[in-house]
Design a protein around this motif. Structure first.
Motif, PDB file in Angstrom:
ATOM      1  N   LYS A   1      43.079 -49.079 -36.119  1.00 52.81           N
ATOM      2  CA  LYS A   1      44.523 -48.871 -35.978  1.00 52.81           C
ATOM      3  C   LYS A   1      44.922 -47.612 -36.728  1.00 52.81           C
ATOM      4  O   LYS A   1      44.409 -47.340 -37.811  1.00 52.81           O
ATOM      5  N   ALA A   2      45.835 -46.824 -36.141  1.00 53.26           N
ATOM      6  CA  ALA A   2      46.321 -45.595 -36.773  1.00 53.26           C
ATOM      7  C   ALA A   2      47.845 -45.609 -36.800  1.00 53.26           C
ATOM      8  O   ALA A   2      48.487 -46.017 -35.827  1.00 53.26           O
ATOM      9  N   GLU A   3      48.409 -45.138 -37.909  1.00 52.75           N
ATOM     10  CA  GLU A   3      49.867 -45.028 -38.044  1.00 52.75           C
ATOM     11  C   GLU A   3      50.183 -44.015 -39.133  1.00 52.75           C
ATOM     12  O   GLU A   3      49.350 -43.727 -40.000  1.00 52.75           O
ATOM     13  N   ASN A   4      51.404 -43.442 -39.069  1.00 57.61           N
ATOM     14  CA  ASN A   4      51.874 -42.548 -40.130  1.00 57.61           C
ATOM     15  C   ASN A   4      53.271 -42.989 -40.551  1.00 57.61           C
ATOM     16  O   ASN A   4      53.638 -44.150 -40.368  1.00 57.61           O
ATOM     17  N   ASN A   5      54.039 -42.060 -41.111  1.00 59.21           N
ATOM     18  CA  ASN A   5      55.337 -42.431 -41.681  1.00 59.21           C
ATOM     19  C   ASN A   5      56.433 -42.652 -40.640  1.00 59.21           C
ATOM     20  O   ASN A   5      57.559 -42.992 -41.005  1.00 59.21           O
ATOM     21  N   ILE A   6      56.132 -42.417 -39.393  1.00 60.19           N
ATOM     22  CA  ILE A   6      57.130 -42.665 -38.351  1.00 60.19           C
ATOM     23  C   ILE A   6      57.197 -44.171 -38.082  1.00 60.19           C
ATOM     24  O   ILE A   6      56.170 -44.790 -37.775  1.00 60.19           O
ATOM     25  N   PRO A   7      58.335 -44.780 -38.189  1.00 61.91           N
ATOM     26  CA  PRO A   7      58.435 -46.229 -37.978  1.00 61.91           C
ATOM     27  C   PRO A   7      58.113 -46.610 -36.535  1.00 61.91           C
ATOM     28  O   PRO A   7      58.339 -45.843 -35.591  1.00 61.91           O
ATOM     29  N   ASN A   8      57.557 -47.811 -36.388  1.00 58.82           N
ATOM     30  CA  ASN A   8      57.282 -48.389 -35.068  1.00 58.82           C
ATOM     31  C   ASN A   8      56.420 -47.474 -34.213  1.00 58.82           C
ATOM     32  O   ASN A   8      56.673 -47.271 -33.016  1.00 58.82           O
ATOM     33  N   ASN A   9      55.396 -46.915 -34.825  1.00 55.51           N
ATOM     34  CA  ASN A   9      54.527 -45.987 -34.099  1.00 55.51           C
ATOM     35  C   ASN A   9      53.065 -46.275 -34.428  1.00 55.51           C
ATOM     36  O   ASN A   9      52.325 -45.411 -34.874  1.00 55.51           O
ATOM     37  N   THR A  10      52.651 -47.504 -34.208  1.00 56.22           N
ATOM     38  CA  THR A  10      51.275 -47.918 -34.481  1.00 56.22           C
ATOM     39  C   THR A  10      50.468 -47.876 -33.190  1.00 56.22           C
ATOM     40  O   THR A  10      50.904 -48.365 -32.157  1.00 56.22           O
ATOM     41  N   LYS A  11      49.274 -47.281 -33.271  1.00 58.70           N
ATOM     42  CA  LYS A  11      48.409 -47.166 -32.095  1.00 58.70           C
ATOM     43  C   LYS A  11      47.043 -47.785 -32.402  1.00 58.70           C
ATOM     44  O   LYS A  11      46.531 -47.670 -33.521  1.00 58.70           O
ATOM     45  N   TYR A  12      46.446 -48.451 -31.369  1.00 59.49           N
ATOM     46  CA  TYR A  12      45.144 -49.087 -31.499  1.00 59.49           C
ATOM     47  C   TYR A  12      44.131 -48.390 -30.589  1.00 59.49           C
ATOM     48  O   TYR A  12      44.476 -47.929 -29.498  1.00 59.49           O
ATOM     49  N   SER A  13      42.899 -48.371 -31.031  1.00 59.14           N
ATOM     50  CA  SER A  13      41.819 -47.783 -30.239  1.00 59.14           C
ATOM     51  C   SER A  13      41.300 -48.793 -29.222  1.00 59.14           C
ATOM     52  O   SER A  13      41.657 -49.971 -29.240  1.00 59.14           O
ATOM     53  N   ASN A  14      40.442 -48.322 -28.320  1.00 60.29           N
ATOM     54  CA  ASN A  14      39.708 -49.222 -27.445  1.00 60.29           C
ATOM     55  C   ASN A  14      38.663 -49.980 -28.258  1.00 60.29           C
ATOM     56  O   ASN A  14      38.249 -49.541 -29.331  1.00 60.29           O
ATOM     57  N   SER A  15      38.213 -51.106 -27.741  1.00 62.73           N
ATOM     58  CA  SER A  15      37.213 -51.898 -28.456  1.00 62.73           C
ATOM     59  C   SER A  15      35.828 -51.278 -28.295  1.00 62.73           C
ATOM     60  O   SER A  15      35.544 -50.566 -27.332  1.00 62.73           O
ATOM     61  N   LEU A  16      34.971 -51.558 -29.251  1.00 65.91           N
ATOM     62  CA  LEU A  16      33.595 -51.051 -29.259  1.00 65.91           C
ATOM     63  C   LEU A  16      32.666 -52.212 -29.566  1.00 65.91           C
ATOM     64  O   LEU A  16      32.897 -52.977 -30.505  1.00 65.91           O
ATOM     65  N   THR A  17      31.600 -52.350 -28.757  1.00 66.58           N
ATOM     66  CA  THR A  17      30.630 -53.423 -28.940  1.00 66.58           C
ATOM     67  C   THR A  17      29.226 -52.843 -28.926  1.00 66.58           C
ATOM     68  O   THR A  17      28.898 -52.010 -28.080  1.00 66.58           O
ATOM     69  N   PHE A  18      28.392 -53.283 -29.870  1.00 68.95           N
ATOM     70  CA  PHE A  18      26.997 -52.854 -29.916  1.00 68.95           C
ATOM     71  C   PHE A  18      26.153 -53.764 -29.032  1.00 68.95           C
ATOM     72  O   PHE A  18      26.521 -54.899 -28.737  1.00 68.95           O
ATOM     73  N   THR A  19      24.992 -53.252 -28.624  1.00 72.69           N
ATOM     74  CA  THR A  19      24.004 -54.058 -27.915  1.00 72.69           C
ATOM     75  C   THR A  19      22.757 -54.152 -28.776  1.00 72.69           C
ATOM     76  O   THR A  19      22.413 -53.211 -29.499  1.00 72.69           O
ATOM     77  N   LEU A  20      22.075 -55.287 -28.690  1.00 71.04           N
ATOM     78  CA  LEU A  20      20.897 -55.530 -29.511  1.00 71.04           C
ATOM     79  C   LEU A  20      19.693 -54.864 -28.870  1.00 71.04           C
ATOM     80  O   LEU A  20      19.359 -55.134 -27.710  1.00 71.04           O
ATOM     81  N   ALA A  21      19.043 -53.982 -29.613  1.00 67.56           N
ATOM     82  CA  ALA A  21      17.884 -53.259 -29.089  1.00 67.56           C
ATOM     83  C   ALA A  21      16.675 -54.182 -29.042  1.00 67.56           C
ATOM     84  O   ALA A  21      16.561 -55.139 -29.816  1.00 67.56           O
ATOM     85  N   GLU A  22      15.737 -53.904 -28.117  1.00 75.02           N
ATOM     86  CA  GLU A  22      14.522 -54.709 -27.998  1.00 75.02           C
ATOM     87  C   GLU A  22      13.578 -54.402 -29.147  1.00 75.02           C
ATOM     88  O   GLU A  22      13.513 -53.284 -29.646  1.00 75.02           O
ATOM     89  N   GLU A  23      12.836 -55.429 -29.568  1.00 81.30           N
ATOM     90  CA  GLU A  23      11.870 -55.256 -30.637  1.00 81.30           C
ATOM     91  C   GLU A  23      10.689 -54.438 -30.143  1.00 81.30           C
ATOM     92  O   GLU A  23      10.430 -54.321 -28.944  1.00 81.30           O
ATOM     93  N   ASP A  24       9.906 -53.880 -31.103  1.00 87.00           N
ATOM     94  CA  ASP A  24       8.734 -53.093 -30.758  1.00 87.00           C
ATOM     95  C   ASP A  24       7.696 -53.968 -30.064  1.00 87.00           C
ATOM     96  O   ASP A  24       7.492 -55.133 -30.399  1.00 87.00           O
ATOM     97  N   GLY A  25       6.962 -53.415 -29.135  1.00 89.48           N
ATOM     98  CA  GLY A  25       5.954 -54.164 -28.385  1.00 89.48           C
ATOM     99  C   GLY A  25       6.206 -54.006 -26.899  1.00 89.48           C
ATOM    100  O   GLY A  25       6.907 -53.104 -26.437  1.00 89.48           O
ATOM    101  N   VAL A  26       5.600 -54.903 -26.137  1.00 88.51           N
ATOM    102  CA  VAL A  26       5.750 -54.844 -24.681  1.00 88.51           C
ATOM    103  C   VAL A  26       7.176 -55.220 -24.318  1.00 88.51           C
ATOM    104  O   VAL A  26       7.678 -56.261 -24.734  1.00 88.51           O
TER     105      VAL A  26
END
Length: 340
Positions: A201-226
């Motif tokens: 979330k980002a905001e400054n001294n201007i009232p009623n001016n809060t902005k949110y980013s898009n969501s971010l999700t990680f993916t689980l990488a495969e372990e070493d091997g086949v």
């Protein structure tokens, strides 16, 4: 008695009036003082479209006093004459970023040989924050890995305050940044629940001016091997080999083996003893195979000779029977035909 009281009171009033007049004349004849300059708003932070009022006042100097307002070197308005000592006011609308300063005012009168300038004044433009961007150096992670989240708004007046979230729960206190500097947060992936989703979330001294980013999700990488796709490929390849083998055995391999066996048998010469095949001690049976091949058929002439030993006269009785065994190309037996 009454006359004596009235006369002194009258004289006292005239004396006071004379003193005030003298003080006024002395003040008017004084040199102009440097004007006091400011804004009637409590804060010098302004937004686009906001109206502000500038104030300029010189407390000393003969009247009338002429006031002029400037932005940089540009004269904003014609001279404003003032016949009293009240401040001169100038209304201004902040239409763009170029309207934030620097402002000052100038005073002058007919007696003074020089003009007096105020100190400069600068406004700070409050620019609304833009939608923040949440990013990371990698999208695939492993359990136990440390990753860094970065959040920043391209536009917005400083300072900009950032807060990181996972789901609806805040992960950090307010992080205050100047300019376009990004706020960062280090996260450790301890379990699959730490894969996301993350926001900031980002905001400054201007009232009623809060902005949110898009969501971010990680993916689980495969372990070493086949890898999983490679395992799938190997299994499919094995099944393909099995199916191909199952198809080749009855249609290609078995006929080829039969043909090889038949050819090998046809190339043999002489007789093969099958002694005691009939169970009689007086007979010895020999078999001679002649392999032959025509354009349409394959066949073998089988000659069987059975010899009987005559122990008494030491003579041999030779009995020979010849058969022709016709074989079709696919290896099946068509029939036997006696030749003699």
């Amino acid at each position: 008695m009454l006359k004596l009281v009235i006369i002194p009171f009258f004289l006292l009033s005239c004396f006071q009036s004379t003193q005030e007049s003298q003080k006024s004349n002395e003040k008017d004849s004084e040199q102009l003082s440097n004007p006091e300059f400011g804004s009637l708003q409590k804060s010098l932070e302004v937004e686009i479209g906001q109206n502000v009022t500038l104030s300029c006042q010189s407390t000393n100097g003969s009247l009338p006093i002429n006031y002029t307002f400037f932005r940089g070197s540009q004269n904003l308005w014609p001279i404003i004459p003032k016949k009293d000592r009240n401040p001169a006011l100038f209304n201004l609308t902040i239409s763009s970023a170029s309207d934030v300063g620097e402002y000052k005012c100038k005073v002058e009168n007919r007696i003074s040989n020089s003009s007096k300038y105020s100190k400069s004044l600068n406004f700070t433009l409050l620019d609304p924050v833009s939608k923040p961007v949440l990013s990371t150096t990698t999208s695939q992670v492993r359990i136990g890995q440390n990753v860094t989240l970065s959040c920043h708004s391209e536009n917005g007046s400083s300072p900009i305050n950032y807060i990181f979230f996972k789901g609806k729960k805040s992960m950090s206190s307010r992080i205050s940044m100047q300019g376009k500097a990004a706020a960062v947060l280090n996260v450790t992936i301890n379990s699959p629940t730490d894969l996301g989703d993350y926001k900031c979330k980002a905001e400054n001294n201007i009232p009623n001016n809060t902005k949110y980013s898009n969501s971010l999700t990680f993916t689980l990488a495969e372990e070493d091997g086949v890898s999983y796709p490679l395992c799938i490929f190997l299994v499919l390849l094995f099944l393909l080999v099995v199916i191909a083998t199952a198809l080749l055995v009855p249609f290609l391999i078995l006929p080829w083996c039969k043909a090889r066996k038949l050819k090998s048998a046809g190339c043999s010469t002489g007789f093969v003893s099958t002694d005691k095949a009939t169970g009689s001690e007086n007979y010895v049976t020999y078999t001679e195979i002649e392999y032959a091949k025509s354009e349409e058929l394959e066949y073998a002439n089988i000659r069987i000779r059975k010899e009987e030993e005559d122990r008494k006269v030491n003579m041999r009785a030779d009995t020979t029977v010849v058969y022709s065994d016709v074989i079709i190309r696919d290896g099946t037996q068509q029939g036997k035909f006696p030749l003699r």
